[in-house]
Design a protein around this motif. Sequence first.
Motif, mmCIF file in Angstrom:
data_model
loop_
_atom_site.group_PDB
_atom_site.id
_atom_site.type_symbol
_atom_site.label_atom_id
_atom_site.label_comp_id
_atom_site.label_asym_id
_atom_site.label_seq_id
_atom_site.Cartn_x
_atom_site.Cartn_y
_atom_site.Cartn_z
ATOM 1 N N CYS A 17 38.988 44.091 15.925
ATOM 2 C CA CYS A 17 39.941 44.086 17.033
ATOM 3 C C CYS A 17 40.179 42.654 17.511
ATOM 4 C CB CYS A 17 39.359 44.938 18.163
ATOM 5 S SG CYS A 17 40.247 44.808 19.720
ATOM 6 N N CYS A 20 38.182 42.473 21.123
ATOM 7 C CA CYS A 20 36.735 42.640 21.318
ATOM 8 C C CYS A 20 35.946 42.609 20.008
ATOM 9 C CB CYS A 20 36.459 43.937 22.078
ATOM 10 S SG CYS A 20 36.673 45.417 21.073
ATOM 11 N N THR A 22 35.554 44.665 17.665
ATOM 12 C CA THR A 22 35.078 45.925 17.090
ATOM 13 C C THR A 22 35.600 46.028 15.657
ATOM 14 O OG1 THR A 22 34.902 47.112 19.180
ATOM 15 C CG2 THR A 22 35.353 48.455 17.232
ATOM 16 N N CYS A 73 42.136 50.308 19.561
ATOM 17 C CA CYS A 73 40.702 50.044 19.412
ATOM 18 C C CYS A 73 39.942 51.041 20.282
ATOM 19 C CB CYS A 73 40.427 48.619 19.872
ATOM 20 S SG CYS A 73 38.682 48.262 20.108
ATOM 21 N N CYS A 76 38.056 48.932 23.431
ATOM 22 C CA CYS A 76 38.755 48.288 24.554
ATOM 23 C C CYS A 76 40.171 48.812 24.764
ATOM 24 C CB CYS A 76 38.775 46.772 24.378
ATOM 25 S SG CYS A 76 39.905 46.203 23.101
HETATM 26 ZN ZN LIG Z 1 38.828 46.164 21.016
#
Ligand SMILES: [Zn+2]
Length: 110
Positions: A17, A20, A22, A73, A76
């Motif tokens: 992401c 963040c 991920t 995501c 987030c």
């Molecule tokens: Zn994210």
Amino acid sequence: MGLTYRIYLSGNRIFGCGKCKTHLSTSEHIMSKDFHGKTGRAYLFEDVVNVTDGPQENREMRTGLHTVVDIHCCHCGFVVGWKYIKAFADREKYKEGKYILEKMLFQEVV
Ligand SMILES: [Zn+2]
């Protein structure tokens, strides 16, 4: 927001992401780098994890009408691209069930 359990990937290059980090997919799952998103260049992926689907909508694209969902995501909520649900033209059917991640919206995770 989102799930607390996330899948961690391993691969040559891991993409996450843009906000963040991920994990979303890896270089092994890239089907094409020659796609265009809202923000510019985009990649077509065979498989993407840790995303949740937005509502289905029909979108008119360069290659015709497609039913798509935005993918967020799961950690987030950031929109990282979309998933093809249905392609109306036969030659575009290979995209069904596949994912677009926009280059500006994901990042390589090291
Ligand atoms: Zn994210």
